[in-house]
Design an enzyme around this catalytic site. Structure first.
Site, PDB file in Angstrom:
ATOM      1  N   SER A 129      16.270 -24.260 -15.747  1.00 56.37           N
ATOM      2  CA  SER A 129      16.114 -25.010 -14.506  1.00 56.37           C
ATOM      3  C   SER A 129      15.464 -24.103 -13.461  1.00 56.37           C
ATOM      4  O   SER A 129      15.366 -22.887 -13.637  1.00 56.37           O
ATOM      5  CB  SER A 129      17.493 -25.487 -14.024  1.00 56.37           C
ATOM      6  OG  SER A 129      17.391 -26.276 -12.854  1.00 56.37           O
ATOM      7  N   CYS A 130      14.991 -24.716 -12.367  1.00 58.49           N
ATOM      8  CA  CYS A 130      14.402 -23.943 -11.270  1.00 58.49           C
ATOM      9  C   CYS A 130      14.356 -24.858 -10.056  1.00 58.49           C
ATOM     10  O   CYS A 130      15.237 -25.698  -9.876  1.00 58.49           O
ATOM     11  CB  CYS A 130      13.019 -23.411 -11.646  1.00 58.49           C
ATOM     12  SG  CYS A 130      11.797 -24.695 -11.991  1.00 58.49           S
ATOM     13  N   GLY A 131      13.352 -24.737  -9.200  1.00 60.28           N
ATOM     14  CA  GLY A 131      13.257 -25.607  -8.030  1.00 60.28           C
ATOM     15  C   GLY A 131      12.743 -26.990  -8.362  1.00 60.28           C
ATOM     16  O   GLY A 131      13.298 -27.998  -7.924  1.00 60.28           O
TER      17      GLY A 131
END
Length: 286
Positions: free
Chosen positions: A242-244
């Site tokens: 996951s990330c932004g």
């Protein structure tokens, strides 16, 4: 001419330079910049690019236009039509780069893997690495590719949604890795998107993507990636990255794949979705 085989999900500039001009090879520029940067990947591609490179626009064109979330993976029909317009067929061998080194190209690599295309790789070091070696570049108005046909086959195991993440967070055999900065992960830094809460998913682990890269913006060899990932996950873990907004998560997915992990997915909505959904739990701190 012999058929071209892409040997690994990450190729070096000298390998690509040796195969320039092969009829099966297509080079894609998938440069994307954070909105606050003021930079346009497409405009920069028009000015300068690797020879014959076509622009892969996952932010405005090849995305789910019905979603309010940024650059979500489109459905099979939209993806197939868009890449066929770029002259990409199922027989094409793809090498994808970006203008920062290793930043947004892995997102496009993951999209092709998620749509069933396996002969695809990221150029290690991207445009800067190519330039450092003095390899040829192309300027001026790009040629329009000849459209072809592409059949997409969505690979569910490469793609995670919020429910998949929620299940993974409660399972001992799963790991959720977050590629954002430690300040955004902890909630010390506000999220750059309006209406998105700070913090992280309870039980997620922080691995800022930049900590995997060398000083000159490259991914290191697989054995080094294995050492870097070992404290966070073992080979038998299922991994969700996951990330932004699902871009730098793909760097973690590429790194884990290179390190030999086989159960790897990207959470497409990432924190843009989780952090803006009021009934999804969040936690602050490291």
């Amino acid at each position: 001419m012999h058929s071209l085989h892409i040997p690994t999900p990450l190729v070096e500039p000298d390998w690509l330079a040796r195969h320039l001009g092969h009829p099966e090879l297509i080079i894609l520029d998938a440069s994307w910049h954070m909105p606050a940067s003021g930079r346009s990947g497409k405009q920069e591609w028009r000015r300068q690019r690797l020879p014959g490179a076509r622009f892969f626009d996952f932010d405005q064109d090849i995305r789910d236009k019905a979603s309010s979330l940024p650059h979500m993976l489109p459905d099979e029909a939209h993806f197939a039509e868009a890449v066929a317009r770029l002259g990409i067929g199922n027989h094409s061998r793809l090498v994808i780069y970006d203008s920062l080194g290793i930043f947004s190209a892995p997102r496009a690599w993951w999209m092709f893997r998620a749509m069933g295309h396996q002969q695809v790789a990221v150029l290690n070091g991207g445009l800067p690495g190519w330039q450092r070696l003095g390899l040829p570049l192309e300027q001026g108005e790009p040629e329009l590719p000849s459209p072809t046909r592409f059949q997409a086959h969505r690979q569910r195991h490469w793609i995670a949604d919020a429910d998949d993440v929620a299940r993974a967070l409660s399972r001992a055999d799963c790991r959720v890795l977050d590629a954002r900065s430690r300040e955004r992960f902890s909630g010390e830094a506000a999220d750059p998107r309006a209406g998105v809460r700070p913090g992280h998913m309870p039980g997620a682990l922080c691995l800022p993507f930049g900590e995997l890269l060398t000083a000159d913006g490259r991914l290191p060899p697989p054995q080094q990636l294995r050492r870097q990932l070992a404290p966070l996950l073992s080979p038998e873990h299922s991994l969700i990255c996951s990330c932004g907004s699902g871009v730098t998560a793909a760097i973690l997915a590429l790194a884990a794949t290179l390190a030999g992990h086989e159960k790897v997915a990207v959470y497409d909505g990432s924190w843009a979705e989780w952090g803006s959904t009021s009934d999804r739990p969040i936690t602050l701190g490291h």
